[in-house]
Structures are given as structure tokens and as C-alpha cells.
Design a protein around this motif. Structure first.
Motif, mmCIF file in Angstrom:
data_model
loop_
_atom_site.group_PDB
_atom_site.id
_atom_site.type_symbol
_atom_site.label_atom_id
_atom_site.label_comp_id
_atom_site.label_asym_id
_atom_site.label_seq_id
_atom_site.Cartn_x
_atom_site.Cartn_y
_atom_site.Cartn_z
ATOM 1 N N ASN A 1 -8.819 7.229 -0.622
ATOM 2 C CA ASN A 1 -8.635 8.381 -0.485
ATOM 3 C C ASN A 1 -8.318 9.176 -1.834
ATOM 4 N N TYR A 2 -7.830 8.553 -2.588
ATOM 5 C CA TYR A 2 -7.674 9.015 -4.125
ATOM 6 C C TYR A 2 -9.098 9.572 -4.556
ATOM 7 N N MET A 3 -10.189 8.622 -4.591
ATOM 8 C CA MET A 3 -11.355 9.073 -5.094
ATOM 9 C C MET A 3 -12.138 9.858 -4.281
ATOM 10 N N LYS A 4 -11.720 10.223 -3.021
ATOM 11 C CA LYS A 4 -12.273 11.215 -2.166
ATOM 12 C C LYS A 4 -11.763 12.489 -2.592
ATOM 13 N N SER A 5 -10.439 12.559 -2.912
ATOM 14 C CA SER A 5 -9.837 13.917 -3.338
ATOM 15 C C SER A 5 -10.378 14.428 -4.892
ATOM 16 N N PHE A 6 -11.223 13.458 -5.514
ATOM 17 C CA PHE A 6 -11.969 13.875 -6.613
ATOM 18 C C PHE A 6 -13.412 13.957 -6.254
ATOM 19 N N GLY A 7 -13.848 13.820 -4.962
ATOM 20 C CA GLY A 7 -15.145 14.032 -4.799
ATOM 21 C C GLY A 7 -16.146 12.921 -5.179
ATOM 22 N N VAL A 8 -15.567 11.746 -5.651
ATOM 23 C CA VAL A 8 -16.051 10.653 -6.049
ATOM 24 C C VAL A 8 -16.792 9.558 -4.967
ATOM 25 N N ILE A 9 -16.006 9.809 -3.664
ATOM 26 C CA ILE A 9 -16.346 9.372 -2.533
ATOM 27 C C ILE A 9 -16.831 10.429 -1.693
ATOM 28 N N GLU A 10 -18.155 10.298 -1.098
ATOM 29 C CA GLU A 10 -18.966 11.307 -0.350
ATOM 30 C C GLU A 10 -18.956 11.144 1.068
ATOM 31 N N ASN A 11 -18.994 10.048 1.724
ATOM 32 C CA ASN A 11 -18.808 9.632 3.167
ATOM 33 C C ASN A 11 -17.469 9.776 3.632
ATOM 34 N N PRO A 12 -17.145 9.552 4.885
ATOM 35 C CA PRO A 12 -15.859 9.423 5.514
ATOM 36 C C PRO A 12 -15.159 8.332 4.907
ATOM 37 N N VAL A 13 -13.987 8.401 4.495
ATOM 38 C CA VAL A 13 -13.277 7.330 4.151
ATOM 39 C C VAL A 13 -13.147 6.020 4.872
ATOM 40 N N GLU A 14 -13.075 6.219 6.270
ATOM 41 C CA GLU A 14 -13.021 5.075 6.973
ATOM 42 C C GLU A 14 -14.173 4.377 7.145
ATOM 43 N N PHE A 15 -15.475 5.095 7.004
ATOM 44 C CA PHE A 15 -16.711 4.452 7.106
ATOM 45 C C PHE A 15 -17.020 3.691 5.826
ATOM 46 N N THR A 16 -16.456 4.232 4.682
ATOM 47 C CA THR A 16 -16.909 3.299 3.461
ATOM 48 C C THR A 16 -15.987 2.073 3.475
ATOM 49 N N LEU A 17 -14.551 2.298 3.747
ATOM 50 C CA LEU A 17 -13.901 1.114 3.734
ATOM 51 C C LEU A 17 -14.361 0.188 4.675
ATOM 52 N N GLY A 18 -14.758 0.673 5.886
ATOM 53 C CA GLY A 18 -15.228 -0.439 6.914
ATOM 54 C C GLY A 18 -16.349 -1.329 6.406
ATOM 55 N N VAL A 19 -17.242 -0.735 5.678
ATOM 56 C CA VAL A 19 -18.258 -1.713 5.261
ATOM 57 C C VAL A 19 -17.860 -2.251 3.986
ATOM 58 N N TYR A 20 -17.156 -1.759 3.177
ATOM 59 C CA TYR A 20 -16.495 -2.613 2.193
ATOM 60 C C TYR A 20 -15.669 -3.971 2.484
ATOM 61 N N PHE A 21 -14.791 -3.595 3.504
ATOM 62 C CA PHE A 21 -13.968 -5.015 3.957
ATOM 63 C C PHE A 21 -14.964 -5.826 4.837
ATOM 64 N N HIS A 22 -15.924 -5.381 5.299
ATOM 65 C CA HIS A 22 -16.957 -6.344 6.012
ATOM 66 C C HIS A 22 -17.716 -7.199 4.746
ATOM 67 N N HIS A 23 -18.248 -6.386 3.917
ATOM 68 C CA HIS A 23 -18.908 -7.315 2.871
ATOM 69 C C HIS A 23 -18.209 -8.226 1.879
ATOM 70 N N CYS A 24 -16.963 -7.841 1.889
ATOM 71 C CA CYS A 24 -16.128 -8.798 1.195
ATOM 72 C C CYS A 24 -15.843 -9.933 2.045
ATOM 73 N N ALA A 25 -16.127 -9.865 3.388
ATOM 74 C CA ALA A 25 -15.422 -11.013 4.297
ATOM 75 C C ALA A 25 -16.867 -11.821 4.545
ATOM 76 N N ILE A 26 -18.025 -11.733 3.657
ATOM 77 C CA ILE A 26 -19.087 -12.427 3.813
ATOM 78 C C ILE A 26 -18.813 -13.942 3.459
ATOM 79 N N ALA A 27 -19.227 -15.161 4.352
ATOM 80 C CA ALA A 27 -18.873 -16.353 4.040
ATOM 81 C C ALA A 27 -20.131 -17.157 3.646
ATOM 82 N N MET A 28 -19.979 -17.886 2.521
ATOM 83 C CA MET A 28 -20.974 -18.646 1.923
ATOM 84 C C MET A 28 -20.618 -19.846 1.336
#
Length: 313
Positions: free
Chosen positions: A176-203
Motif C-alpha cells: 500500500n505504501y508503494m502504491k501511494s507513491f505510484g510504484v505499484i501499478e496494479n490493484p494491491v490485492e492482486f499483486t500481493l496474491g501473486v506474491y504470496f503464491h509464488h513464495c509458497a512454491i514447494a521444491m
């Protein structure tokens, strides 16, 4: 698959035996509840040499949550998509602060210090997401990992992803902080959703060492001959791993291990011996900076015994 050199096989086995017996195992991450359930006694190591031969020991085939190790692969993907335009969204300097610090972001007007701290990786994920639906972007990341590891069974641990989402208040604040500066361009919940999921890849260690081979061999996988990135880009990704791959423990890792590497709070560390080998270690107990305690010790021993430090034998 050819056989690894006997001395490498022996060194890897000796290190695994030593690590199994050590009482000082660090502390398993508990701020993501699912990670707190992992056996602190686990230890795995896999090393793949230039000929594609594997030396592996311990729990090297047990999947674990790769967490921030995924940030190397999302960085690679984002650079492939937008090239050097990526550096408008994220810097390339070590942070010197914890991986989830918000203080630095305020001073630096929302531009994260590097792609491997959480804020930086969220900004990189946002670049990958642009022009896609979250499901498409995530599919692209997972397929990239599967292709690099030559294993289409690699998947996201949904329980870990859900656990991260439920408890990810600090990451939500960073985004949200980055969004307020325009660094994040997509809806925050979409970006975070992808982020949380790629960190949860198991290998497993073996899969991770395979996936990172291109970074050890000037951007191409020597077994398939396929080029993933240019030699220059591989060199730059390795440079970022050396300076920023272990958060505020990066200097200590470079000093003791002497290889580019990237850690994750799941206890994994991926390391690169340029021209020689790709390496993955896993031990869930972490040190104070959030890096695998035994993982770093194991890599320190490996580089010393094999003479692999990039700073000389």
C-alpha cells in the motif's frame, strides 16, 4: 545423468553427516504459521556440476517452501519482460535493514532498495502482473520454474499461501505504501496474491539446483543447450545475489561463503559457483537475519573444501 566426481560426492556426504549431528539448528520461522510445523531436524543438499552430474545427500528430495528463493526467478522473468525499465521500480543496492522494513521505503519515496527484500519483490511481481490476470501471471511463474527444473510436478503449497495471506499484514502495508507513491501499478490485492503464491512454491534441493543451473553457466543450461538469459544478465543477477541475497546478512554470507546466493525463510539457500556448479541446501532453522543457520555453515564448508569461492580458493 553422469556421475559426479568422487571427491565432490564424498564432500557432500560428509557435510550432510556433520550437519545432521549438530545441536545448534537455528530457529524455525513461526510468523508464517504453516512453516512452524516443519521438522527442525531436516537437512538436504544437492550440487549439480558442469556436466550435469548430481551429488546429493540428506533430505535432498524432500520438497520445502522456497519462499524468497523464488525472487531470483521472478526477477529473471521481469527482466525478460521489460528489460532495464524494471530499475525504475526497484533499486540495486543492499538494504542493510531487515527484509520487511518499512522505514527505508519512506525515506526513498516508495522505491525499494533491491529486488530481494520483500518490498522489492512485490514491486517485481507487480511488473510481471501488468497486462495479465493474477491467475495468468502466477501460471507463467510456475511454468517458468517447471521448465527450468525440467519437472512439471512443481506446484504451489496452497496451505502455505493461505497462511501467508492471513498473516501478511506487514507485506500489505509495504504494498500500500508503494502504491501511494505510484510504484505499484496494479490493484494491491492482486499483486500481493501473486506474491504470496509464488513464495509458497514447494521444491526440493535437487529441483532447485537444477532450476538455477543457467546462472552457473552464463545464462544457459549446459545439458539442454537452451539459453535462458544473456551472459551479461546472468552475471548481473549473480551480482545482485551476492550483494543482496541474504538481506542484512548478505555481507556475512559473502565473507564466509564467497558465492552468489539467495535464501528463503523456509530454510532453503540456492547458491551459484560460476562455471562450476549450482547448489541448493535446506535446513529449516534460521539465524537472526532470517537465513538458514546450517545451510550457510554447509555452504561455507563446501566452498572451502572444493575451492569454489569466487574470491579465490
Amino acid at each position: 545423468m553422469s556421475h559426479a566426481a568422487p571427491d565432490l560426492v564424498r564432500v557432500v556426504q560428509d557435510i550432510a553427516d556433520e550437519m545432521r549431528q549438530r545441536p545448534d539448528r537455528g530457529t524455525v520461522a513461526s510468523y508464517i504459521p504453516e512453516l512452524a510445523n516443519v521438522d527442525p531436524g531436516a537437512f538436504g543438499i544437492a550440487v549439480i556440476d558442469a556436466d550435469g552430474a548430481v551429488a546429493a545427500a540428506g533430505d535432498s528430495d524432500m520438497p520445502f517452501s522456497i519462499q524468497s528463493v523464488s525472487k531470483v526467478f521472478t526477477l529473471t522473468l521481469a527482466l525478460g519482460m521489460v528489460g532495464d525499465k524494471l530499475w525504475r521500480h526497484v533499486g540495486r543496492e543492499p538494504s542493510g535493514n531487515p527484509f520487511n522494513s518499512i522505514v527505508q521505503l519512506e525515506r526513498e519515496r516508495g522505491v525499494p532498495r533491491n529486488p530481494f527484500i520483500n518490498a522489492g519483490a512485490i514491486a517485481v511481481t507487480d511488473v510481471i502482473l501488468s497486462g495479465h490476470q493474477p491467475r495468468e501471471a502466477l501460471g507463467e511463474i510456475v511454468r517458468f520454474m517447471q521448465a527450468l527444473a525440467q519437472d512439471d510436478t512443481i506446484a504451489i503449497d496452497q496451505a502455505v499461501a493461505a497462511s501467508e495471506k492471513r498473516t501478511g499484514f506487514r507485506n500489505t502495508a509495504l504494498a500500500n505504501y508503494m502504491k501511494s507513491f505510484g510504484v505499484i501499478e496494479n490493484p494491491v490485492e492482486f499483486t500481493l496474491g501473486v506474491y504470496f503464491h509464488h513464495c509458497a512454491i514447494a521444491m526440493s534441493c535437487r529441483q532447485l539446483a537444477t532450476a538455477s543451473r543457467f546462472l552457473a553457466h552464463s545464462g544457459r543450461n549446459p545439458s539442454t543447450g537452451l539459453s535462458v538469459v544473456s551472459p551479461e544478465r546472468a552475471r548481473r543477477i549473480n551480482a545482485l545475489m551476492l550483494t543482496c541475497g541474504h538481506y542484512d546478512g548478505s555481507g556475512e554470507f559473502a565473507y564466509r561463503v564467497g558465492l552468489p546466493g539467495k535464501s528463503g525463510v523456509g530454510g532453503g539457500i540456492m547458491a551459484i559457483a560460476p562455471g562450476k556448479a549450482s547448489i541448493a541446501v535446506w535446513s529449516p532453522g534460521l539465524d537472526a537475519a532470517g537465513n538458514s543457520h546450517l545451510g550457510r555453515l554447509a555452504l561455507e564448508r563446501l566452498t572451502k573444501r572444493m575451492g569454489w569461492s569466487i574470491f579465490g580458493a
